[in-house]
Enzyme design. Structure first.
Site, mmCIF file in Angstrom:
data_model
loop_
_atom_site.group_PDB
_atom_site.id
_atom_site.type_symbol
_atom_site.label_atom_id
_atom_site.label_comp_id
_atom_site.label_asym_id
_atom_site.label_seq_id
_atom_site.Cartn_x
_atom_site.Cartn_y
_atom_site.Cartn_z
ATOM 1 N N HIS A 18 0.538 0.611 -13.186
ATOM 2 C CA HIS A 18 1.357 -0.530 -13.589
ATOM 3 C C HIS A 18 2.813 -0.074 -13.586
ATOM 4 O O HIS A 18 3.104 1.043 -14.019
ATOM 5 C CB HIS A 18 0.921 -0.990 -14.990
ATOM 6 C CG HIS A 18 1.664 -2.189 -15.458
ATOM 7 N ND1 HIS A 18 1.413 -3.447 -14.959
ATOM 8 C CD2 HIS A 18 2.684 -2.331 -16.346
ATOM 9 C CE1 HIS A 18 2.239 -4.308 -15.531
ATOM 10 N NE2 HIS A 18 3.026 -3.654 -16.379
ATOM 11 N N ASN B 67 1.365 3.074 -2.602
ATOM 12 C CA ASN B 67 0.585 4.016 -3.434
ATOM 13 C C ASN B 67 -0.611 4.543 -2.657
ATOM 14 O O ASN B 67 -0.947 5.724 -2.751
ATOM 15 C CB ASN B 67 0.146 3.342 -4.736
ATOM 16 C CG ASN B 67 1.264 3.335 -5.763
ATOM 17 O OD1 ASN B 67 1.575 4.365 -6.357
ATOM 18 N ND2 ASN B 67 1.899 2.184 -5.946
ATOM 19 N N ASN C 238 -5.850 2.178 -12.872
ATOM 20 C CA ASN C 238 -4.853 1.226 -12.371
ATOM 21 C C ASN C 238 -3.468 1.835 -12.544
ATOM 22 O O ASN C 238 -3.265 2.687 -13.416
ATOM 23 C CB ASN C 238 -4.944 -0.081 -13.159
ATOM 24 C CG ASN C 238 -3.965 -1.128 -12.653
ATOM 25 O OD1 ASN C 238 -3.783 -1.288 -11.443
ATOM 26 N ND2 ASN C 238 -3.314 -1.840 -13.561
ATOM 27 N N GLY D 273 0.784 -1.236 0.000
ATOM 28 C CA GLY D 273 0.000 0.000 0.000
ATOM 29 C C GLY D 273 0.815 1.286 0.000
ATOM 30 O O GLY D 273 0.348 2.316 0.500
ATOM 31 N N GLU E 34 -9.625 -5.815 -20.970
ATOM 32 C CA GLU E 34 -8.366 -6.527 -21.218
ATOM 33 C C GLU E 34 -7.316 -6.153 -20.176
ATOM 34 O O GLU E 34 -7.260 -4.997 -19.737
ATOM 35 C CB GLU E 34 -7.817 -6.155 -22.603
ATOM 36 C CG GLU E 34 -8.387 -6.972 -23.730
ATOM 37 C CD GLU E 34 -7.754 -6.570 -25.045
ATOM 38 O OE1 GLU E 34 -6.529 -6.709 -25.197
ATOM 39 O OE2 GLU E 34 -8.488 -6.073 -25.911
ATOM 40 N N LEU E 35 -6.451 -7.096 -19.862
ATOM 41 C CA LEU E 35 -5.422 -6.875 -18.840
ATOM 42 C C LEU E 35 -4.449 -5.753 -19.241
ATOM 43 O O LEU E 35 -3.887 -5.784 -20.344
ATOM 44 C CB LEU E 35 -4.635 -8.180 -18.632
ATOM 45 C CG LEU E 35 -3.459 -8.108 -17.662
ATOM 46 C CD1 LEU E 35 -3.937 -7.957 -16.226
ATOM 47 C CD2 LEU E 35 -2.566 -9.324 -17.801
ATOM 48 N N ARG F 84 -6.059 -8.738 -8.423
ATOM 49 C CA ARG F 84 -7.166 -9.560 -8.942
ATOM 50 C C ARG F 84 -7.693 -8.913 -10.210
ATOM 51 O O ARG F 84 -7.789 -7.689 -10.302
ATOM 52 C CB ARG F 84 -8.332 -9.585 -7.940
ATOM 53 C CG ARG F 84 -8.213 -10.587 -6.853
ATOM 54 C CD ARG F 84 -9.392 -10.441 -5.901
ATOM 55 N NE ARG F 84 -10.669 -10.832 -6.500
ATOM 56 C CZ ARG F 84 -11.060 -12.084 -6.645
ATOM 57 N NH1 ARG F 84 -10.310 -13.078 -6.235
ATOM 58 N NH2 ARG F 84 -12.234 -12.359 -7.196
ATOM 59 N N LEU G 27 -10.564 -7.745 -12.584
ATOM 60 C CA LEU G 27 -11.970 -7.367 -12.376
ATOM 61 C C LEU G 27 -12.835 -8.077 -13.419
ATOM 62 O O LEU G 27 -12.429 -8.258 -14.564
ATOM 63 C CB LEU G 27 -12.150 -5.856 -12.505
ATOM 64 C CG LEU G 27 -11.332 -4.969 -11.569
ATOM 65 C CD1 LEU G 27 -11.801 -3.523 -11.672
ATOM 66 C CD2 LEU G 27 -11.391 -5.436 -10.126
#
Ligand code: GAR
Length: 210
Positions: free
Chosen positions: A119, A24, A117, A22, A153-154, A101, A103
């Site tokens: 990355h 971020n 998100n 955590g 999509e990832l 995880r 979604l």
């Protein structure tokens, strides 16, 4: 956590979803507290009861929710419970911060263009869960974090912000992670601030800052 809303600006409740340490989340908490992000963190959700992110949230007086995936029959059932809790708190932006995880399409439909998100690599390079190690092993000379909207999509949705980090000859995954994290902690609050202020406009794959 006081902040001034500009005239005509609506308050946005945000929720941060985490699975790990955590750092971020901490940067976001600090940015809300200082008034840099004009929003309220209404809920921190974790899929792991031992996530250190939960300690950070509690220390900051932010409400937490832990859901164990094993207690749900399917990914969608888990996500329905999350979405129910977000709706109950009037959450307008979902922030994934090391939430490991995927979604479900249900979640993405419910919060279309309202999920972000972060990355640790310059997408579309080095998708997946090992963005730092993969970039180092591939031998690229420049990497860095990406903040993007989440779609089905990832690691794929429209990119909001990226920051370049040079890879040094003697970098290890640990030393590189440290410098990538330092940039993550700058660009994630920046992206959230832009969203909350209504300054992100999605046009196809491109996100314009207005
Ligand atoms: C961050 O480095 C983030 O980029 C990464 O997890 C870390 C979480 O750190 N996310 C992914 O790899 C997603 N594919 P934190 O818990 O200290 O914020």
């Amino acid at each position: 956590m006081p902040y001034e809303l500009r005239k005509g600006q609506k308050a946005v409740n945000i929720s941060v979803l985490c699975s790990g340490s955590g750092t971020n989340l901490q940067a976001i908490i600090d940015s809300v507290r200082s008034g840099y992000i004009p929003a309220k963190i209404a809920l921190v959700v974790s899929d792991r009861k031992d996530a250190f992110a939960l300690e950070r949230a509690k220390k900051a007086g932010v409400e937490t929710l832990v859901l164990n995936p094993k207690d749900f029959r399917s990914r969608e059932d888990f996500d329905k419970e999350v979405v129910k809790n977000l709706r109950a708190r009037n959450v307008g932006l979902v922030v994934l911060a090391g939430f490991m995880r995927l979604l479900s399409p249900y979640f993405i439909r419910e919060y279309r263009n309202k999920i972000m998100n972060i990355h640790p690599a310059l997408l579309p390079s080095f998708k997946g869960t090992c963005g730092i190690k993969d970039a180092l092993e591939y031998g690229v000379k420049v990497t860095g974090p990406t903040v993007h909207f989440v779609d089905e999509e990832l690691d794929h949705g429209p990119i909001i912000l990226q920051r370049a980090v040079e890879i040094k000859e003697d970098d290890t995954p640990e030393t590189l992670l440290e410098r990538v994290h330092a940039e993550e902690h700058r660009i994630y609050p920046e992206a959230i601030k832009l969203f909350v202020e209504g300054r992100l406009k999605i046009e196809g794959r491109r996100v314009r800052i207005i």
